[in-house]
Write a protein that holds these residues in place. Sequence first.
Motif: not given
Length: 320
Positions: A230-241
């Motif tokens: 749920s935290t990863i999904i909320k990350l703004p960038s695809a690279e961050g996810r």
Amino acid sequence: MMTYSVSELGENQTISDGFILVGFSYLNELQILLFLLLLVIYLVALMGNLLIILLIKLNPSLHTPMYFFLVNLSFLEICYTTNVTPQLLVHLLVEQKSISFVGCMVQMLVFTTLGLTECCLLSAMAYDRYVAICRPLHYTTIMSGQACALLAGVSWTIGLLAESAETMWFFSLPFCGSNRIPHFFCDIRPIEKMVCADTWKNEILGLTVSVLFIMGPFVLILLSYILIISTIIKLPSAEGRRKAFSTCSSHLVVVTLFYGTCIITYMKPKSSYTPESDHWISLLYTVVTPMLNPLIYTLRNKEVHGAFRKTLEKTIFSHN
């Protein structure tokens, strides 16, 4: 020496020379091929896990909570496979596949202790990933060296205490019938069929241990990953996810392998138990999985690749 009784041709006899591990006797000449294959897998498992431990110990950049737990896991895997594999290799070459009563008890104790400890360690590793991704600003405070040592120590202590009680109680029961165990090591499922007493108390104890220390850590792992995802999904960038998920992918694969084989082996109905099928499933988690874990944690891990390269360069330069 501990003994148990066996009835044969209407006569009560006392047997004091332990058990016979039937194992893969039905393979006949093919046991030699299986010996060679398992020997290679065992050596790769030992070298892989030892390499992981050495790399982490020799490289300060890897002195983090995640790799601290990985050292514990690699050490556990070495003990786990060494508890079973050397004896199996010998038995594949000899006719007399015997094990003493005490030897069988010790093997089961070590096996179950390490299995329970791994459940707890995998749960601690999931918690580490949860803190790293969901509470990154507090990571160094929460996952301090003292906290990591406490989590690892509690994992090993739970495994040892819980399984010492269960194994000692189990082997205090009388055993009847043949002394031939239809397995290649002293596992609880085939041996419990030899008990000639009411085992309901032991079954309740085993169920309690399973719920608290096997399914309990599994539930904690699931909750950790629900929060992580749920935290990863909320990350703004695809690279961050992608980066966040890559730090968890190896652990997820190991958890799936470990719990998948455990569920297939120990949580299926007794009526569906067949020795031959269980032999091959047991080989997966006693011999093959300890070999796969170092590969899983290193193949896509740039930090470990970098540490290996630096260690190799230091070794070459110092030699020159």
